[in-house]
Write an enzyme that holds these catalytic residues in place. Structure first.
Site, PDB file in Angstrom:
ATOM      1  N   LYS A 166     -16.512 -51.993  23.352  1.00  0.00           N
ATOM      2  CA  LYS A 166     -17.049 -50.796  24.027  1.00  0.00           C
ATOM      3  C   LYS A 166     -17.368 -49.698  23.016  1.00  0.00           C
ATOM      4  CE  LYS A 166     -18.229 -47.927  27.180  1.00  0.00           C
ATOM      5  NZ  LYS A 166     -17.685 -47.315  28.339  1.00  0.00           N
ATOM      6  N   LYS A 234     -15.528 -37.846  23.213  1.00  0.00           N
ATOM      7  CA  LYS A 234     -14.224 -38.517  23.085  1.00  0.00           C
ATOM      8  C   LYS A 234     -14.401 -39.907  22.467  1.00  0.00           C
ATOM      9  CE  LYS A 234     -13.158 -40.836  26.538  1.00  0.00           C
ATOM     10  NZ  LYS A 234     -13.305 -42.203  27.042  1.00  0.00           N
TER      11      LYS A 234
HETATM   12  P1  NA7 Z   1     -14.223 -38.427  35.076  1.00  0.00           P
HETATM   13  O1  NA7 Z   1     -15.220 -38.300  36.174  1.00  0.00           O
HETATM   14  O2  NA7 Z   1     -14.012 -37.287  34.143  1.00  0.00           O
HETATM   15  O3  NA7 Z   1     -12.819 -38.819  35.752  1.00  0.00           O
HETATM   16  C1  NA7 Z   1     -11.653 -38.863  34.987  1.00  0.00           C
HETATM   17  C2  NA7 Z   1     -10.508 -39.338  35.836  1.00  0.00           C
HETATM   18  O4  NA7 Z   1      -9.333 -39.383  35.020  1.00  0.00           O
HETATM   19  C3  NA7 Z   1     -10.191 -38.406  37.009  1.00  0.00           C
HETATM   20  O5  NA7 Z   1      -9.754 -39.178  38.097  1.00  0.00           O
HETATM   21  C4  NA7 Z   1      -9.053 -37.572  36.435  1.00  0.00           C
HETATM   22  O6  NA7 Z   1      -8.223 -37.006  37.399  1.00  0.00           O
HETATM   23  C5  NA7 Z   1      -8.306 -38.621  35.647  1.00  0.00           C
HETATM   24  N1  NA7 Z   1      -7.389 -38.060  34.644  1.00  0.00           N
HETATM   25  C6  NA7 Z   1      -7.691 -37.290  33.575  1.00  0.00           C
HETATM   26  N2  NA7 Z   1      -6.583 -36.990  32.859  1.00  0.00           N
HETATM   27  C7  NA7 Z   1      -5.550 -37.583  33.510  1.00  0.00           C
HETATM   28  C8  NA7 Z   1      -4.152 -37.653  33.272  1.00  0.00           C
HETATM   29  N3  NA7 Z   1      -3.588 -37.048  32.214  1.00  0.00           N
HETATM   30  N4  NA7 Z   1      -3.405 -38.369  34.129  1.00  0.00           N
HETATM   31  C9  NA7 Z   1      -3.971 -38.989  35.184  1.00  0.00           C
HETATM   32  N5  NA7 Z   1      -5.289 -38.956  35.487  1.00  0.00           N
HETATM   33  C10 NA7 Z   1      -6.069 -38.267  34.643  1.00  0.00           C
HETATM   34  O7  NA7 Z   1     -14.529 -39.681  34.161  1.00  0.00           O
HETATM   35  P2  NA7 Z   1     -15.367 -41.015  34.496  1.00  0.00           P
HETATM   36  O8  NA7 Z   1     -14.951 -41.534  35.821  1.00  0.00           O
HETATM   37  O9  NA7 Z   1     -16.817 -40.771  34.231  1.00  0.00           O
HETATM   38  O10 NA7 Z   1     -14.860 -41.978  33.319  1.00  0.00           O
HETATM   39  C11 NA7 Z   1     -13.577 -42.577  33.362  1.00  0.00           C
HETATM   40  C12 NA7 Z   1     -13.400 -43.460  32.139  1.00  0.00           C
HETATM   41  O11 NA7 Z   1     -14.422 -44.506  32.099  1.00  0.00           O
HETATM   42  C13 NA7 Z   1     -13.536 -42.743  30.806  1.00  0.00           C
HETATM   43  O12 NA7 Z   1     -12.640 -43.292  29.855  1.00  0.00           O
HETATM   44  C14 NA7 Z   1     -14.971 -43.015  30.396  1.00  0.00           C
HETATM   45  O13 NA7 Z   1     -15.147 -42.869  28.992  1.00  0.00           O
HETATM   46  C15 NA7 Z   1     -15.224 -44.399  30.917  1.00  0.00           C
HETATM   47  P3  NA7 Z   1      -8.567 -35.537  38.066  1.00  0.00           P
HETATM   48  O14 NA7 Z   1      -9.523 -35.836  39.186  1.00  0.00           O
HETATM   49  O15 NA7 Z   1      -9.200 -34.718  36.953  1.00  0.00           O
HETATM   50  O16 NA7 Z   1      -7.266 -35.034  38.488  1.00  0.00           O
END
Ligand code: NA7
Length: 293
Positions: A166, A234
């Site tokens: 990836k 990132k």
């Molecule tokens: P998004 O739309 O920014 O969603 C990120 C998700 O990750 C969202 O559900 C967040 O929850 C969650 N999140 C972020 N930090 C945490 C922590 N510390 N603990 C638990 N959950 C967390 O990203 P995408 O859906 O576009 O992408 C997801 C991945 O796929 C990423 O690695 C990309 O590079 C590829 P929130 O809703 O903010 O509470």
């Protein structure tokens, strides 16, 4: 199958919805409240979501988030049983992935890293492409789930090879897009209309999936996030970290990384990564617009 889906962001929510649509019994969890998937049960913690399921599928922002969901307070770890499978579709560090797999393995559970390509549109239409690292046998068991969310899965090798692949894929996407954006900035400044340039690109070997996907958004100046700039930024950091670890020199990526640093400083984190074009435009004193704009 009985599955937990953890992380309902741009990618996770439509992926979980595809599992429900395919008839799987799905429990979802998201860090912040208010994100739901019709037809899925909502759990209060990752651990609660993982109780009694066959597969835990994760899609959260970054390496620290995956660690938190797996091993933090009320994390998945507490619910792991022998035979369960943990799948991670986030894009995170390949090195940390091996450590997470080791810790999950201590509980008798299997681990597969399965990041995706296909962006928001691929997630919403169930057309994602998975690149997976893990044993053939475990990946085969996951077939009913990944076929619900995607159109294909490539097994890249053992655990962490999905993440390693990836990083390479996103490196190529970031640099291809940067080439497109710089080409638009230069030709725009020289006076070529983007509407004249696009058919030429389409007819030539310059054509690419990245340009096909991004051009319509760019030409109508729609920088709303399909793949947010902060996430590509990132990933670029993950690529540079891996390159340092492995002593691989990536001069093109290092230059593009600086553009992302500046874009982040200028507050473009939540726009699509296509918005890196706007910096080139500002520096050149030109704006690229198609008739669709
Ligand atoms: P998004 O739309 O920014 O969603 C990120 C998700 O990750 C969202 O559900 C967040 O929850 C969650 N999140 C972020 N930090 C945490 C922590 N510390 N603990 C638990 N959950 C967390 O990203 P995408 O859906 O576009 O992408 C997801 C991945 O796929 C990423 O690695 C990309 O590079 C590829 P929130 O809703 O903010 O509470």
């Amino acid at each position: 199958m009985r599955a937990a889906f953890l992380g309902l962001g741009i990618m996770g929510r439509p992926m979980a919805a595809s599992l429900v649509k395919a008839g799987h019994e799905v429990t979802v969890w998201n860090r912040s409240a208010g994100k739901e998937v019709p037809g899925a049960r909502a759990a209060a913690t990752p651990r609660e979501a993982a109780e009694g399921v066959e597969v835990v599928w994760i899609c959260v922002s970054d390496t620290a988030a995956v660690e938190q969901v797996l091993f933090g307070e009320n994390g998945v770890e507490g619910a792991l049983k022998p035979g369960m499978i943990v799948v991670d579709s986030s894009t995170i560090s390949p090195l940390e992935t091996r450590e997470f797999a080791r810790r999950v393995g201590e509980r008798g559970a299997e681990y597969v890293d399965a990041p995706v390509t296909g962006s928001k549109a691929g997630a919403e239409t169930g057309q994602l492409i998975f690149m997976a690292g893990g044993s053939e046998e475990t990946i085969e068991k996951l077939k009913p789930l990944w076929t619900a969310m995607g159109k294909s899965l490539f097994r890249m090798g053992d655990v962490s090879m999905g993440q390693a692949s990836k990083l390479g894929m996103n490196l190529m996407i970031a640099l291809t897009y940067e080439g497109f954006a710089e080409g638009l900035a230069l030709t725009g400044k020289l006076g070529v209309k983007p509407d004249a340039l696009m058919p030429l690109i389409q007819a030539s070997m310059v054509r690419s999936g990245v340009i096909d996907y991004k051009a319509p958004f760019v030409l109508r100046r729609d920088f709303s996030p399909n793949f947010p700039l902060r996430l590509m930024h990132k990933d670029i950091q993950l690529m540079l970290d891996a390159a340092r670890e492995q002593r691989v020199k990536l001069p093109g990526l290092e230059t593009v990384a600086e553009i992302y640093d500046i874009a982040a400083e200028e507050g473009h984190d939540d726009l699509d990564y296509a918005a890196t074009l706007t910096l080139l435009e500002k520096w050149a004193g030109v704006e690229v617009k198609g008739t669709a704009a």
